[in-house]
Scaffold this motif. Structure first.
Motif, short mmCIF file in Angstrom:
data_model
loop_
_atom_site.label_atom_id
_atom_site.label_comp_id
_atom_site.label_asym_id
_atom_site.label_seq_id
_atom_site.Cartn_x
_atom_site.Cartn_y
_atom_site.Cartn_z
N GLY A 698 0.83 -1.20 0.00
CA GLY A 698 0.00 0.00 0.00
C GLY A 698 0.85 1.24 0.00
O GLY A 698 2.09 1.18 0.04
N ASP A 699 0.19 2.39 -0.02
CA ASP A 699 0.91 3.67 -0.10
C ASP A 699 1.78 3.92 1.13
O ASP A 699 2.78 4.64 1.05
N GLU A 700 1.41 3.34 2.27
CA GLU A 700 2.16 3.58 3.50
C GLU A 700 3.24 2.53 3.73
O GLU A 700 3.85 2.47 4.80
N PHE A 701 3.48 1.69 2.71
CA PHE A 701 4.43 0.60 2.87
C PHE A 701 5.51 0.68 1.78
O PHE A 701 5.29 1.25 0.70
N VAL A 702 6.67 0.11 2.09
CA VAL A 702 7.74 -0.07 1.11
C VAL A 702 8.27 -1.50 1.26
O VAL A 702 7.98 -2.19 2.24
N ILE A 703 9.03 -1.94 0.27
CA ILE A 703 9.68 -3.24 0.36
C ILE A 703 11.03 -3.07 1.05
O ILE A 703 11.83 -2.20 0.68
N LEU A 704 11.29 -3.89 2.06
CA LEU A 704 12.59 -3.92 2.73
C LEU A 704 13.21 -5.30 2.51
O LEU A 704 12.57 -6.31 2.78
N SER A 705 14.43 -5.30 2.01
CA SER A 705 15.15 -6.56 1.75
C SER A 705 16.38 -6.62 2.64
O SER A 705 17.14 -5.65 2.75
N ALA A 706 16.57 -7.76 3.30
CA ALA A 706 17.75 -7.96 4.15
C ALA A 706 18.38 -9.30 3.80
O ALA A 706 17.69 -10.32 3.83
N ASP A 707 19.65 -9.29 3.45
CA ASP A 707 20.29 -10.57 3.14
C ASP A 707 21.67 -10.66 3.77
O ASP A 707 22.32 -9.66 4.06
N ASN A 913 32.57 -17.79 14.67
CA ASN A 913 33.90 -17.28 15.01
C ASN A 913 34.39 -16.26 14.00
O ASN A 913 35.59 -16.13 13.76
N VAL A 914 33.47 -15.56 13.38
CA VAL A 914 33.82 -14.59 12.36
C VAL A 914 32.72 -13.53 12.32
O VAL A 914 31.57 -13.79 12.70
N LYS A 915 33.06 -12.35 11.90
CA LYS A 915 32.09 -11.26 11.82
C LYS A 915 31.01 -11.57 10.77
O LYS A 915 31.32 -12.00 9.66
N VAL A 916 29.76 -11.36 11.14
CA VAL A 916 28.63 -11.58 10.24
C VAL A 916 28.04 -10.22 9.86
O VAL A 916 27.86 -9.36 10.72
N GLU A 917 27.76 -10.05 8.56
CA GLU A 917 27.20 -8.79 8.09
C GLU A 917 25.95 -9.04 7.26
O GLU A 917 25.80 -10.11 6.64
N THR A 918 25.06 -8.06 7.26
CA THR A 918 23.88 -8.12 6.40
C THR A 918 23.85 -6.88 5.52
O THR A 918 24.49 -5.87 5.81
N GLY A 919 23.10 -7.00 4.44
CA GLY A 919 22.84 -5.84 3.59
C GLY A 919 21.35 -5.56 3.62
O GLY A 919 20.55 -6.46 3.38
N ILE A 920 20.95 -4.34 3.94
CA ILE A 920 19.54 -4.00 4.05
C ILE A 920 19.23 -2.85 3.11
O ILE A 920 19.93 -1.83 3.09
N GLY A 921 18.20 -3.04 2.29
CA GLY A 921 17.81 -2.01 1.32
C GLY A 921 16.31 -1.78 1.33
O GLY A 921 15.54 -2.64 1.77
N ILE A 922 15.89 -0.64 0.83
CA ILE A 922 14.48 -0.26 0.82
C ILE A 922 14.13 0.28 -0.56
O ILE A 922 14.93 0.96 -1.21
N GLY A 923 12.91 -0.03 -1.00
CA GLY A 923 12.47 0.49 -2.29
C GLY A 923 10.98 0.28 -2.49
O GLY A 923 10.32 -0.41 -1.71
N LYS A 924 10.47 0.87 -3.57
CA LYS A 924 9.05 0.69 -3.89
C LYS A 924 8.76 -0.74 -4.35
O LYS A 924 7.64 -1.22 -4.25
N ASN A 925 9.81 -1.39 -4.88
CA ASN A 925 9.65 -2.78 -5.30
C ASN A 925 10.88 -3.58 -4.87
O ASN A 925 11.86 -3.03 -4.34
N TRP A 926 10.81 -4.86 -5.12
CA TRP A 926 11.86 -5.78 -4.66
C TRP A 926 13.20 -5.45 -5.32
O TRP A 926 14.25 -5.52 -4.68
N LEU A 927 13.19 -5.10 -6.59
CA LEU A 927 14.44 -4.80 -7.30
C LEU A 927 15.12 -3.58 -6.70
O LEU A 927 16.33 -3.57 -6.48
N GLU A 928 14.35 -2.56 -6.42
CA GLU A 928 14.92 -1.35 -5.81
C GLU A 928 15.51 -1.66 -4.44
O GLU A 928 16.54 -1.11 -4.06
N ALA A 929 14.84 -2.53 -3.69
CA ALA A 929 15.24 -2.79 -2.31
C ALA A 929 16.48 -3.67 -2.23
O ALA A 929 17.28 -3.54 -1.29
N HIS A 930 16.67 -4.55 -3.19
CA HIS A 930 17.77 -5.54 -3.08
C HIS A 930 19.09 -4.93 -3.53
O HIS A 930 19.21 -4.47 -4.64
#
Length: 930
Positions: A698-707, A913-930
Motif C-alpha cells: 500500500g501507499d504507507e508501505f515499502v519493500i525492505l530486503s535484508a540478506d 567465530n567470524v564477523k557476520v554482516e547483512t545488507g539491508i535495502g528499501i524500495g518501492k519494489n523488490w528490485l529497488e530494495a535488493h
C-alpha cells in the motif's frame, strides 16, 4: 506376420542405469536398504510389459565367473571400478523379484549376458518371433537383423529408441550391420578396456571401413594409408584383431531355446506380494495387483463400534500401552474405537477430556489441498492409541466457525501440546476461521524429516514403515481423476473412520519418532527451530505478496519483442530459418551446417546434445551460441514467470501466496512451490526486471530486503578457523579480491577483474568440493592452470584444506555430517569402493554442514524476527524468504526500528567465530530494495 514378441533383458545394464538414476536421491527403506536400483529395475520391467505387451520374456544376468574373453585377454574389463555396494545388495532382491513374477532368469558361467542374449535372439524362429534386446548398450547393434531389434530404454527426457537395421547403419555410418564389430575393433572401448588401435576414433574407423570394408581389410592395406595413421594401423595390427574378437558377441552359447518356458503369464501371487511389502513398494504393489485384486491376509470382520452413548463415549480406563501393529494390519483387523461426535453435548464432553490432556493429536478434513482456498469439513482428535473422535462441521462458513469456536479454548491453551502431521496446513485452515493455535506443537512429518532427510515423509509411508499398518487410502473415499468427489460428499460413516484413523496413527507415530529424535539428540533442532518456524511460514503464506500486473504485462510485451529480434539474429548467423526451440534442428544447424565442433557430444539416442551445460562451452567462441542462450533465457522468463505469475493471484486477497516446504531439501533449506518464488532470477538483467513487479502492499508501505553477506564463506571461515579468511572478513574486505590478492601474489590494489572472477569461482567452488577439472571448465582455462590456482589457494588458506580433510575423515567414521545445530546429512556412499559414488559423498560431506548451517541460521533469524514483530504488534510483515534473503512489507513508520532489529537478529542468530554482516535495502519494489 510374426505373432510372437520376445523381450530379452540385459539385467545388469538396466540395474546400473537404475542405480545411477537414483544416486543423487536414493530411496532408503526403514531397514536402511537402498531400494533405488530395485525400484528402478522393477519399474522398467513393468513398463515394458505394460507398453510392449510381449508374449515371451527372459531376464539375462552376468555371473562372477571369468568368461572366455578374460581367459584369452586378462586385461579385459580390468580397469572397471568396483561394483557399487548398493548394486551388489540389490541383485539378490532383483533375482527374487524375477522368480516371484515367474519369469525365466538365465545366466551361464564363462559367458556374458550379451552372449546369452545374442544366442537366444538368433535361435528364435525368424518366421514366428520379433525379438527385442532390451539394453542401453550400443554394442548390441551388431546382432540386429530383419527380426531382431535393439530396444534402448528412455534416458534424459528422450523416449525409448528401437533400432532395426536402417537405424544401426545410420547410427554408425556403416554399410552393413556386421561392420559394428569392425568399428569397435578399430576404435576400442575404454569402458571394457578393449585397446583397439591407439589414436583411431569412431569417425576415422568409419572412413577406413568405407574404403577397406572390414577391419582385416584395413590392417592388410595399412601400407596404403598415408602418414601417421598408416603407421598406427601397422603398429596396432594385433591389438585391432584381438579387439574385434573381444567385441564380437558370441551367438553360439550352449543354451537351449525353450519357447514354452519364456511365455509371459502375468500371474502373480503371495510370494511377490510379500517381497514388495518387504521392499516397501506400496504403490508398485497396488499397480501390479490392481487387476487381480490385492493379495492380503485372510479378511477379518470390521471391528464393531461401541454404541454412541454418553457413558460409552469417554471411558475412564487408561490405555497407555504402546501399540505395535503387526505386518499388513489395517483398519479391518485392528480393534479400535472411533467415535462420531455430532451434538453440542457430545462436543462439550469431549472438550472436558481434551482440556485435561498434556498433548492432543488433531487433524482437519477439508475440501482442497490448497489451504487458503479450502473449507473445513471436519475435525478429528486423539489422545490415546486406537481411540479417536471425529466432529463433522456444517458447510456454511458461519455455522462451521461457531462449532470451531467451541474448540478454541483447546487450540489457544498454551499448556497442551498439539500434535499433527504437516501441521502448517492445519494452522492455515484454522486461521481462515480466526483460530490461532498456541503453545508447543509437534509435527510428525518434520520429526521424520530431521531423522531421515532423504526419505519420504507422508503419513501413509511413515505408518507402514514404523507401525506396519496400512491407513485407508484417500481414493477409497473420494476416488480420483474425473470421477473424484469432494470430501464434503463422503458418507459420515466412511469419513469418520478415515479421519479418526489419521489422528490415531499420527499420535502413535509421534510416540515412535520422538524416541528416535531424543536418541539422536536432535530434539532441540526440532522443538526450537523447525516447530517454531511452522507458525512463521504459515503467517508468511497467508500474507502473500502483491504484484504489479501492469508491469508484468509491459515486461511480457518487451520480452516478446526481444524474442523476435533474437530469433532473427540467430537466423541471420545460421544462414537459414529453423525451429530454435527444437534440440534436433538446433543440433543439425550447429554441428552439421556450421560445424562449431568436429566431435560434438551426442545423447544416447544419437541426437546432438544441445543442453545449456553443453552450449556454455561454446559461448565465448561463437556468437550464435550466445544468441541461442539469450533466446532460451527470454523464453523461460516469459513463460515461467512473467506470463504465469498474474494467473496465480488470489481473487480473494489480490496477492500471490506461495507454499514453503520444510521437509523437501535434505540440506535443511526451505523450498517454495505454487509458485516457486525462490527461483525468481537475479543473475541477469532481464531476470532482475521481474523483481520490479513485486511491490509493497500500500501507499504507507515499502519493500525492505535484508540478506546475509557471503554467509556460506563466513561459515567456512568459522568452521576452519583460517586466520587469513577471518582477517579478511573482520576488516570488511571484499573477500573475492582479498582471495585473489593472496592466491595470485599481488597487492590488493593490483587485483584485476579477471583475477577476482577466478578467485570468486574458487571461493564458492571450494565449498562444493570443486576439482581442477571442474574449475577449468567453469573458467575456460587449462586444467594445469586451474590446479595451480587451487594449490595456491590451499597454500594461502591451509586451515581450509585441513578442515575439508578432517570433515571427510569424520564422515567416513560415522557416515554422516552435522550442521552447527546438529542437523544430520547421512552419507551412505562415503566408504564406497566405487569412486564416482564416493566422490559425490565426499563433496556432500564438505558442503552439507556449511549449506545446512546457513539454512539453520536464517531459520533462527526468521523465528526471532517474527517473534519480535508479533510482540511489538507491528504493521509490517515478513513476506518472502529466498535462500539468504528476507523480504518485508515494511510500514513507513517502522523502517528505522525494523532495520535495527532485523540486522541484530540475523547477525546473532547463531554465534560464529567470524564477523557476520547483512545488507539491508528499501524500495518501492523488490528490485529497488535488493
Amino acid at each position: 506376420m510374426r505373432t510372437k514378441k520376445l523381450f530379452l533383458l540385459d539385467a545388469y545394464a538396466l540395474i546400473y542405469r537404475a542405480h545411477f538414476a537414483f544416486a543423487k536421491n536414493p530411496r532408503i527403506s526403514s531397514k536402511g536398504l537402498n531400494t533405488g536400483p530395485i525400484f528402478g529395475f522393477t519399474n522398467t520391467l513393468l513398463e515394458v510389459i505394460r507398453k510392449e505387451k510381449p508374449t515371451h520374456l527372459v531376464v539375462c544376468f552376468d555371473t562372477k565367473a571369468p568368461t572366455f574373453r578374460h581367459k584369452e585377454y586378462v586385461e579385459y574389463k580390468a580397469h572397471r571400478e568396483e561394483q557399487p555396494e548398493d548394486i551388489t545388495t540389490a541383485v539378490p532382491y532383483i533375482k527374487r523379484l524375477v522368480h516371484s513374477m515367474h519369469l525365466p532368469c538365465i545366466e551361464m558361467d564363462g559367458y556374458e549376458a550379451d552372449d546369452v542374449i545374442g544366442t537366444l535372439a538368433h535361435k528364435a524362429p525368424k518366421d514366428e518371433f520379433e525379438v527385442y534386446m532390451y539394453t542401453p548398450d550400443k554394442d548390441y547393434g551388431q546382432l540386429v537383423n530383419e527380426n531382431v531389434f535393439l530396444y534402448k530404454p528412455a534416458f534424459l527426457g528422450n523416449g525409448v529408441e528401437v533400432m532395426g537395421v536402417p537405424q544401426v547403419l545410420e547410427r554408425w555410418g556403416i554399410q552393413r550391420v556386421d561392420q559394428v564389430v569392425d568399428v569397435l575393433g578399430l576404435m576400442g572401448d575404454k569402458v571394457d578396456n578393449i585397446p583397439g588401435i591407439p589414436g583411431v576414433g569412431e569417425k576415422t574407423a568409419v572412413k577406413l571401413l568405407e574404403k577397406y570394408d572390414t577391419l582385416e581389410g584395413v590392417v592388410e592395406n595399412a601400407d596404403k594409408v598415408p602418414g601417421k595413421l598408416g603407421e598406427k594401423i601397422k603398429a596396432g595390427r594385433e591389438s585391432a584383431l584381438m579387439s574385434k574378437w573381444l567385441a564380437k558377441i558370441d551367438t553360439d552359447v550352449p543354451v537351449a531355446f525353450e519357447e514354452e518356458r519364456y511365455i509371459l503369464h502375468e500371474e502373480y501371487g503371495q510370494e511377490l506380494a510379500d517381497l514388495l511389502d518387504e521392499l516397501e513398494f506400496r504403490t508398485l504393489k497396488a499397480r501390479i495387483f490392481k487387476s487381480a485384486g490385492e493379495v492380503t491376509d485372510t479378511e477379518k470382520p470390521r471391528a464393531r463400534q461401541p454404541e454412541s452413548s454418553q457413558m460409552s463415549l469417554f471411558g475412564e480406563e487408561e490405555k497407555t500401552e504402546e501399540v505395535k501393529l503387526s505386518s499388513k494390519k489395517n483398519i479391518n483387523d485392528v480393534v479400535h474405537e472411533y467415535y462420531l461426535i455430532q451434538s453440542p453435548e457430545e462436543r462439550a464432553e469431549l472438550m472436558e477430556y481434551l482440556m485435561v490432556q498434556e498433548e492432543v493429536c488433531f487433524d482437519t478434513e477439508t475440501t482442497d489441498i490448497e489451504a487458503l482456498d479450502a473449507s473445513i469439513v471436519g475435525l478429528s482428535f486423539a489422545y490415546r492409541p486406537r481411540e479417536a473422535y471425529y466432529i463433522p462441521l456444517p458447510p456454511r462458513f458461519e455455522e462451521a466457525q461457531a462449532v470451531l469456536n467451541e474448540f478454541r479454548p483447546l487450540f489457544e491453551n498454551k499448556n497442551i501440546r498439539k500434535v499433527a502431521q504437516n501441521i502448517k496446513y492445519d494452522l492455515t485452515i484454522l486461521a481462515n476461521y480466526g483460530i490461532s493455535v498456541k503453545g508447543e506443537m509437534y509435527d510428525t512429518m518434520l520429526a521424520h524429516y530431521i531423522l531421515e532427510p532423504d526419505q519420504r515423509h507422508g503419513m501413509d509411508y511413515l505408518s507402514e514403515t514404523y507401525l506396519h499398518y496400512e491407513p485407508i487410502p484417500i481414493e477409497e473415499l473420494i476416488g480420483k481423476g474425473k470421477k473424484q468427489i469432494s470430501m464434503r460428499d463422503v458418507p459420515l460413516e466412511l469419513i469418520r473412520e478415515y479421519a479418526a484413523e489419521d489422528a490415531d496413527v499420527t499420535l502413535q507415530l509421534k510416540h515412535v519418532l520422538d524416541k528416535e529424535i531424543k536418541k539422536t539428540e536432535q530434539e532441540k533442532l526440532l522443538m526450537e527451530v523447525e516447530m517454531p518456524l511452522v507458525t512463521v511460514l504459515s503467517d508468511m503464506e497467508r500474507t502473500g505478496v502483491k504484484l504489479d500486473v501492469t508491469a508484468l504485462h509491459d515486461l511480457s510485451g518487451q520480452l516478446q519483442k526481444d524474442l523476435v529480434k533474437t530469433q532473427e539474429e540467430i537466423f541471420l548467423l545460421a544462414g537459414m530459418e529453423f525451429n530454435v526451440g527444437s534440440p534436433k534442428q538446433l543440433g543439425e544447424i550447429l554441428f552439421e551446417k556450421m560445424k562449431i565442433d568436429e566431435k560434438p557430444k551426442k545423447t544416447p539416442t544419437g541426437q546432438y546434445a544441445t543442453g545449456e551445460d553443453i552450449l556454455l562451452n561454446y559461448e565465448a567462441q561463437h556468437e550464435i551460441v550466445r544468441k541461442i542462450l539469450d533466446f532460451r533465457e527470454l523464453s523461460k522468463l516469459k513463460s515461467t514467470y512473467v506470463d504465469a505469475l498474474p494467473a496465480l493471484i488470489s481473487k480473494r486477497t489480490g496477492r500471490v501466496h506461495t507454499t514453503y516446504n520444510q521437509a523437501v531439501a535434505a540440506t535443511g533449506r526451505l523450498s517454495s512451490t505454487n509458485p516457486n518464488l525462490q527461483n525468481i532470477p537475479i543473475r541477469t538483467e532481464r531476470g532482475r526486471e521481474i523483481r520490479k513487479a513485486f511491490i509493497a502492499g500500500g501507499d504507507e508501505f515499502v519493500i525492505l530486503s535484508a540478506d546475509y553477506s557471503q554467509i556460506e564463506l563466513r561459515i567456512m571461515a568459522s568452521f576452519s578457523r583460517d586466520e587469513g579468511m577471518i582477517d579478511a572478513f573482520e576488516k570488511g574486505m571484499d573477500i573475492h579480491a582479498a582471495t585473489a590478492s593472496r592466491v595470485f601474489g599481488v597487492a590488493p590494489d593490483a587485483v584485476t577483474p579477471e583475477m577476482r572472477r577466478k578467485a570468486k569461482m574458487v571461493n564458492f567452488g571450494i565449498i562444493y568440493g570443486i576439482s581442477a577439472f571442474g574449475l577449468a571448465q567453469r573458467l575456460g582455462i587449462a586444467r594445469t592452470e586451474a590446479k595451480a590456482i587451487i594449490d595456491s589457494y590451499f597454500e594461502q588458506f591451509p586451515r581450509v584444506k585441513s578442515y575439508m580433510d578432517d570433515t571427510v575423515q569424520l564422515a567416513r567414521e560415522q557416515e554422516y555430517v552435522e550442521t552447527i545445530l546438529g542437523r544430520r546429512r547421512y552419507l551412505r556412499d562415503i566408504n564406497s569402493r566405487n569412486q564416482t559414488n564416493r566422490g559425490f559423498a565426499e563433496r556432500n560431506a564438505i558442503n552439507a554442514p556449511i549449506q545446512g548451517s546457513a539454512a539453520d541460521m536464517i531459520k533462527v533469524a526468521m523465528i526471532d524476527i517474527h517473534r519480535f514483530m508479533k510482540a511489538e504488534n507491528l504493521k509490517s510483515k515478513m513476506i518472502l524468504q529466498v535462500h539468504d534473503e528476507l523480504v518485508f512489507d515494511a510500514h513507513l513508520s517502522e523502517i528505522d526500528l525494523l532495520k535495527e532489529k532485523i540486522d541484530y537478529y540475523m547477525v546473532n542468530a547463531i554465534p560464529l567465530n567470524v564477523k557476520v554482516e547483512t545488507g539491508i535495502g528499501i524500495g518501492k519494489n523488490w528490485l529497488e530494495a535488493h
